[in-house]
Design an enzyme around this catalytic site. Structure first.
Site, PDB file in Angstrom:
ATOM      1  CG  ASN A 190      -2.077  -1.013   1.041  1.00 56.38           C
ATOM      2  OD1 ASN A 190      -2.365  -1.451  -0.070  1.00 56.38           O
ATOM      3  ND2 ASN A 190      -2.715  -1.374   2.131  1.00 56.38           N
ATOM      4  CB  CYS A 210      22.268  -1.118  -2.687  1.00 57.34           C
ATOM      5  SG  CYS A 210      23.361  -1.407  -4.086  1.00 57.34           S
ATOM      6  CE1 TYR A 222      19.655  -9.630   1.285  1.00 58.71           C
ATOM      7  CE2 TYR A 222      17.693  -9.812  -0.078  1.00 58.71           C
ATOM      8  CZ  TYR A 222      19.041  -9.572   0.049  1.00 58.71           C
ATOM      9  OH  TYR A 222      19.787  -9.274  -1.057  1.00 58.71           O
ATOM     10  CE  LYS A 266      26.798  -9.174   0.244  1.00 60.50           C
ATOM     11  NZ  LYS A 266      25.689  -9.212  -0.753  1.00 60.50           N
TER      12      LYS A 266
END
Length: 438
Positions: A225, A268, A257, A324
């Site tokens: 939404n 990002c 994730y 990471k």
């Protein structure tokens, strides 16, 4: 099987109809006499697709009886499914009044019964309710112990109003939280024929999983939404965008994730979230959920900081610094932020990351680390063993068996480990080096 069902709202009424349809003898129990009269007349107490015909059939089958008498229902069944409501109280907490009163009555009934009785809680319950609240009540009222005179377990339901019969017959999985094998096997007899996985877990995990599922459903609806509101302001087809998003089953609609760990970072996610919230602000679009992601991420980082400061130790080693494992990208790495804050508190840091070589860092990656950790060259160590030996606390930001093998053999008993890659209770290191992780 002979089953009693307490609470004949949507979940209880649908369960009664489906179980009796499948050949079980079912006793429906409710304090509302009107609901009981409707069921015995072959009518449904809830508006639900398919329930009119199904309730008429099962009422005529002789497999269904109803009562307001808790003791009779417990005596005449071998298993009770508790489906009473747990609505919100005025302050947002769970109103457990009905289920607490029912627990007392079931406990008294079990106290008068010779055969062990299985009580399956299906009502949505705050984690810890079954073991910490309901079990003591039933044990006190029955004079018996869970696992001896009776068995308690929690089995969340996944019935959606409007499609509950279809959901009953084809659930995503059957989850049973139990501390004993007997109730699990009885429920396997009851639901094992359904076309889905049958999963046993702890009672608390089953309780929490139900909340987690509902929260995730609400999250997905809100995400779609909020995306639609922004798309409308930008003249973009929101349905086309969300259809494209859902076609990615490798990262988007997948387990990717969805594993607890440390704060996110990198080149990002943070910048794109900032751009999205700025874009929404420029078009006067309110997207509070998306706007709340970065603050929530900062809270996760602050929690790690609090844990480290609470140790009272000053020599801290970092195993990993990039955002990471397997990359040298330090941009907006939460580990860099954590290291920067610790230096500001006067901590002594040493860092090992096999992918990070100061001389080879280029462009914005180099600019970022020079801004946030200008003296990183003095902290970087080429040997993981050197960092382990020189530290009282280790922050583990790398995954992989090579790292866990070194930690398992090299760490000292007096060292504290904060593993930000794995949850402490799932850490391979903790399984091999008892007492190191928290």
């Amino acid at each position: 099987m002979k089953i009693s069902i307490f609470g004949l709202g949507y979940v209880g009424a649908v369960s009664l109809a489906c179980l009796s349809r499948d050949g079980h003898d079912v006793i429906g129990v409710d304090i509302d006499r009107t609901k009981l009269d409707l069921i015995m007349a072959g009518k449904t107490p809830v508006v639900e697709e398919g329930m009119v015909d199904l309730m008429a059939r099962v009422a005529a089958s002789g497999k269904v009886t109803v009562t307001t008498d808790v003791q009779r229902a417990v005596f005449d069944s071998e298993m009770s499914l508790v489906c009473v409501g747990t609505p919100s109280a005025a302050n947002g907490s769970q109103d457990q009044g009905a289920i607490l009163r029912l627990a007392e009555e079931i406990g008294r009934a079990i106290g008068e019964k010779q055969d062990p009785h299985v009580v399956v809680f299906r009502s949505t319950l705050v984690p810890g309710t079954v073991e910490d609240v309901l079990r003591p009540i039933i044990e006190a009222k029955s004079g018996k112990k869970d696992g001896e005179g009776f068995f308690l377990c929690f089995q969340p339901e996944f019935l959606r109003e409007g499609s509950s019969i279809r959901d009953y017959d084809k659930p995503p999985f059957t989850v049973v939280g139990a501390n004993h094998a007997y109730p699990v096997e009885r429920l396997r007899v009851l639901f094992g024929q359904l076309p889905c996985k049958f999963v046993q877990t702890s009672v608390r995990s089953a309780e929490m999983m139900k909340y987690c599922c509902n929260n995730f459903h609400a999250l997905k609806i809100t995400f779609a939404n909020e995306t639609a509101r922004l798309c409308e302001a930008l003249g973009v087809d929101a349905f086309e965008v969300m259809d494209l998003v859902c076609q990615d089953t490798q990262l988007n609609i997948s387990p990717a994730y969805l594993k607890p760990g440390f704060a996110f970072g990198g080149s990002c996610l943070p910048k794109d979230l900032r751009a999205t919230t700025y874009l929404a602000k420029m078009h006067d679009v309110d997207i509070p959920m998306l706007a709340g992601i970065l603050p929530s991420n900062r809270n996760h980082l602050e929690l790690a900081m609090q844990k480290l400061l609470a140790t009272g130790k000053r020599k801290i080693g970092f195993i990993g610094l990039s955002f990471k494992t397997g990359t040298d990208d330090l941009r907006e790495s939460p580990l860099v932020t954590l290291a920067e804050q610790l230096i500001g508190k006067g901590m002594q840091l040493s860092i090992y990351d096999p992918e990070v070589h100061l001389a080879s860092l280029l462009g914005s990656n180099r600019s970022f680390i020079e801004k946030h950790l200008p003296h990183i060259g003095q902290m970087l160590r080429p040997d993981i063993n050197e960092v382990i030996d020189d530290s009282d606390v280790l922050v583990i930001g790398l995954s992989g068996s090579d790292v866990s093998d070194v930690l398992a053999t090299r760490c000292r008993a007096d060292q504290v480990l904060l593993d930000v890659v794995n949850l402490p209770n799932r850490s391979a290191i903790r399984a091999r080096v008892e007492g190191l992780c928290w």
